[in-house]
Design a protein around this motif. Structure first.
Motif, PDB file in Angstrom:
ATOM      1  N   HIS A 115      -0.242  12.473   1.414  1.00  0.00           N
ATOM      2  CA  HIS A 115      -1.377  11.552   1.386  1.00  0.00           C
ATOM      3  C   HIS A 115      -1.979  11.305   2.769  1.00  0.00           C
ATOM      4  N   ILE A 116      -1.585  12.110   3.762  1.00  0.00           N
ATOM      5  CA  ILE A 116      -2.149  11.953   5.101  1.00  0.00           C
ATOM      6  C   ILE A 116      -3.654  12.177   5.049  1.00  0.00           C
ATOM      7  N   MET A 117      -4.417  11.342   5.787  1.00  0.00           N
ATOM      8  CA  MET A 117      -5.878  11.437   5.748  1.00  0.00           C
ATOM      9  C   MET A 117      -6.362  12.546   6.691  1.00  0.00           C
ATOM     10  N   ASP A 118      -6.172  13.780   6.253  1.00  0.00           N
ATOM     11  CA  ASP A 118      -6.625  14.925   7.022  1.00  0.00           C
ATOM     12  C   ASP A 118      -7.946  15.440   6.456  1.00  0.00           C
ATOM     13  N   ALA A 119      -8.371  16.612   6.908  1.00  0.00           N
ATOM     14  CA  ALA A 119      -9.648  17.166   6.454  1.00  0.00           C
ATOM     15  C   ALA A 119      -9.661  17.382   4.945  1.00  0.00           C
ATOM     16  N   GLU A 120      -8.504  17.781   4.404  1.00  0.00           N
ATOM     17  CA  GLU A 120      -8.422  18.015   2.963  1.00  0.00           C
ATOM     18  C   GLU A 120      -8.638  16.718   2.191  1.00  0.00           C
ATOM     19  N   TYR A 121      -8.118  15.626   2.716  1.00  0.00           N
ATOM     20  CA  TYR A 121      -8.302  14.318   2.071  1.00  0.00           C
ATOM     21  C   TYR A 121      -9.784  13.960   2.015  1.00  0.00           C
ATOM     22  N   PHE A 122     -10.469  14.120   3.124  1.00  0.00           N
ATOM     23  CA  PHE A 122     -11.889  13.767   3.158  1.00  0.00           C
ATOM     24  C   PHE A 122     -12.729  14.734   2.323  1.00  0.00           C
ATOM     25  N   ASP A 123     -12.271  15.967   2.194  1.00  0.00           N
ATOM     26  CA  ASP A 123     -12.957  16.911   1.297  1.00  0.00           C
ATOM     27  C   ASP A 123     -12.877  16.422  -0.145  1.00  0.00           C
ATOM     28  N   ARG A 124     -11.730  15.863  -0.526  1.00  0.00           N
ATOM     29  CA  ARG A 124     -11.572  15.350  -1.882  1.00  0.00           C
ATOM     30  C   ARG A 124     -12.495  14.151  -2.118  1.00  0.00           C
ATOM     31  N   ILE A 125     -12.604  13.286  -1.107  1.00  0.00           N
ATOM     32  CA  ILE A 125     -13.494  12.138  -1.233  1.00  0.00           C
ATOM     33  C   ILE A 125     -14.937  12.603  -1.374  1.00  0.00           C
ATOM     34  N   ALA A 126     -15.331  13.589  -0.570  1.00  0.00           N
ATOM     35  CA  ALA A 126     -16.698  14.121  -0.650  1.00  0.00           C
ATOM     36  C   ALA A 126     -16.952  14.747  -2.017  1.00  0.00           C
ATOM     37  N   ALA A 127     -15.942  15.448  -2.532  1.00  0.00           N
ATOM     38  CA  ALA A 127     -16.084  16.077  -3.847  1.00  0.00           C
ATOM     39  C   ALA A 127     -16.241  15.027  -4.937  1.00  0.00           C
ATOM     40  N   LEU A 128     -15.467  13.944  -4.845  1.00  0.00           N
ATOM     41  CA  LEU A 128     -15.562  12.881  -5.841  1.00  0.00           C
ATOM     42  C   LEU A 128     -16.926  12.196  -5.786  1.00  0.00           C
ATOM     43  N   VAL A 153     -22.253  20.007 -25.234  1.00  0.00           N
ATOM     44  CA  VAL A 153     -22.863  18.920 -25.992  1.00  0.00           C
ATOM     45  C   VAL A 153     -22.077  17.645 -25.729  1.00  0.00           C
ATOM     46  N   SER A 154     -22.604  16.537 -26.203  1.00  0.00           N
ATOM     47  CA  SER A 154     -21.976  15.244 -25.968  1.00  0.00           C
ATOM     48  C   SER A 154     -20.545  15.188 -26.491  1.00  0.00           C
ATOM     49  N   ARG A 155     -19.641  14.595 -25.696  1.00  0.00           N
ATOM     50  CA  ARG A 155     -18.233  14.361 -26.026  1.00  0.00           C
ATOM     51  C   ARG A 155     -17.387  15.641 -26.035  1.00  0.00           C
ATOM     52  N   THR A 156     -17.691  16.557 -25.125  1.00  0.00           N
ATOM     53  CA  THR A 156     -16.838  17.737 -24.976  1.00  0.00           C
ATOM     54  C   THR A 156     -16.017  17.653 -23.685  1.00  0.00           C
ATOM     55  N   SER A 157     -15.742  16.447 -23.240  1.00  0.00           N
ATOM     56  CA  SER A 157     -14.852  16.150 -22.107  1.00  0.00           C
ATOM     57  C   SER A 157     -15.372  16.648 -20.762  1.00  0.00           C
ATOM     58  N   LYS A 158     -16.686  16.697 -20.621  1.00  0.00           N
ATOM     59  CA  LYS A 158     -17.267  17.182 -19.361  1.00  0.00           C
ATOM     60  C   LYS A 158     -16.945  16.253 -18.185  1.00  0.00           C
ATOM     61  N   THR A 159     -17.207  14.959 -18.366  1.00  0.00           N
ATOM     62  CA  THR A 159     -17.024  14.021 -17.254  1.00  0.00           C
ATOM     63  C   THR A 159     -15.571  13.916 -16.797  1.00  0.00           C
ATOM     64  N   PRO A 160     -14.603  13.656 -17.690  1.00  0.00           N
ATOM     65  CA  PRO A 160     -13.217  13.549 -17.204  1.00  0.00           C
ATOM     66  C   PRO A 160     -12.701  14.838 -16.576  1.00  0.00           C
ATOM     67  N   LEU A 165     -11.265  17.726 -11.548  1.00  0.00           N
ATOM     68  CA  LEU A 165     -11.528  18.792 -10.582  1.00  0.00           C
ATOM     69  C   LEU A 165     -11.864  18.216  -9.208  1.00  0.00           C
ATOM     70  N   ALA A 166     -12.619  17.114  -9.189  1.00  0.00           N
ATOM     71  CA  ALA A 166     -12.997  16.488  -7.918  1.00  0.00           C
ATOM     72  C   ALA A 166     -11.764  16.033  -7.157  1.00  0.00           C
ATOM     73  N   ASN A 167     -10.760  15.567  -7.883  1.00  0.00           N
ATOM     74  CA  ASN A 167      -9.515  15.154  -7.235  1.00  0.00           C
ATOM     75  C   ASN A 167      -8.744  16.332  -6.660  1.00  0.00           C
ATOM     76  N   ARG A 168      -9.170  17.526  -7.010  1.00  0.00           N
ATOM     77  CA  ARG A 168      -8.605  18.740  -6.423  1.00  0.00           C
ATOM     78  C   ARG A 168      -9.507  19.279  -5.311  1.00  0.00           C
ATOM     79  N   GLY A 169     -10.544  18.502  -4.954  1.00  0.00           N
ATOM     80  CA  GLY A 169     -11.448  18.908  -3.879  1.00  0.00           C
ATOM     81  C   GLY A 169     -12.591  19.789  -4.333  1.00  0.00           C
ATOM     82  N   ILE A 170     -12.834  19.856  -5.644  1.00  0.00           N
ATOM     83  CA  ILE A 170     -13.892  20.696  -6.205  1.00  0.00           C
ATOM     84  C   ILE A 170     -15.133  19.847  -6.492  1.00  0.00           C
TER      85      ILE A 170
END
Length: 274
Positions: A115-128, A153-160, A165-170
């Motif tokens: 959980h160290i706040m390195d570049a990868e951490y900030f990349d995840r925040i930017a992705a989110l 279409v609606s309710r195909t789990s796009k948002t979650p 993925l954003a929590n993985r830096g995507i």
């Protein structure tokens, strides 16, 4: 009638406990006839904190799983559990020992190192931040900045799935497909992102949408849950995916984690091919 065996599960960590919780729940999920009562202790980094934990374990004997890098605290925990005849398991030991042997090095012994706040951490925040700003078709003309774009279409789990993925830096955007409604203009010109279509079975989608309306106390007598209309929506989306040559993932029997893993497999394959 089968009755589930209830047991106490003590999860002790010197960090946030996120890794420990995931491992423990994955293991417990393999035993459908058992139900753990979880006792979670995070940020246990001193003798006083540990003594409180040991008191809780003594009051509610069960099984102990832990992630601790401080040798003194770890030794105290293991010794007391042995005295109480309570199973005590370090969930990271097998991986750490194998990795250390392969690298020929010892670990840093820093609690919460992941959980160290390195570049990868900030990349995840930017992705989110990007993902939340591009949820449900929101677009500022910068879809080409995305790593992945999910359509369905609606309710195909796009948002979650995008949030996972954003929590993985995507950087993940998602766009709803509505028959006869135009897609964002910059989707057609986007070259960088992997575009993936999500689909599901009509019956399953009707069920999900009905449950959603019921949870909102809304009327279920609507085209939104009409089987023939839903089937047409899915057919329209599939034709759109095929016409554009976008890969498709059927989420009917997939969890969010499984859908995200399938998307990441496609993304990694694409990255390797570049």
């Amino acid at each position: 009638m089968n009755t589930k065996r209830v047991f106490h599960l003590h999860l002790v960590s010197d960090a946030t406990g996120e890794t420990l919780n995931m491992v423990a729940r994955a293991a417990c999920a393999q035993y459908e006839d058992a139900r753990p009562i979880e006792h979670v202790y995070a940020l246990v980094r001193g003798p006083k904190q540990l003594e409180r934990v040991l008191g809780e374990i003594e009051n509610a004997p069960g099984i102990v799983m832990f992630t601790m890098v401080n040798d003194e605290l770890r030794s105290r925990l293991e010794k007391r559990c042995a005295e109480l005849q309570t199973p005590c398991i370090s969930v990271l030991d097998p991986a750490m020992l194998a990795l250390g042997k392969y690298l020929g090095k010892e670990s840093s012994h820093k609690p919460g190192s992941q959980h160290i706040m390195d570049a990868e951490y900030f990349d995840r925040i930017a992705a989110l931040n990007y993902t939340m700003a591009h949820d449900d078709g929101q677009s500022g003309g910068d879809l080409d900045d995305a790593d992945i774009i999910l359509l369905g279409v609606s309710r195909t789990s796009k948002t979650p799935t995008c949030i996972y993925l954003a929590n993985r830096g995507i950087k993940a955007a998602n766009i709803p497909i509505v028959p006869n409604a135009p897609l964002p203009p910059d989707l057609e010109t986007a070259q960088k992102p992997l575009i993936v279509g999500l689909t599901t079975s009509p019956d399953r989608l009707v069920q999900i949408r009905k449950n959603r309306l019921l949870s909102l106390h809304e009327n279920t007598d609507t085209d939104y849950v009409a089987p023939d209309v839903v089937a047409d929506e899915i057919a329209f989306a599939r034709k759109l995916f095929a016409r554009n040559g976008w890969p498709v993932i059927d989420v009917t029997r997939r969890s969010i984690e499984e859908t995200a893993a399938a998307v990441l497999n496609l993304y990694n394959e694409r990255q390797r091919a570049v």
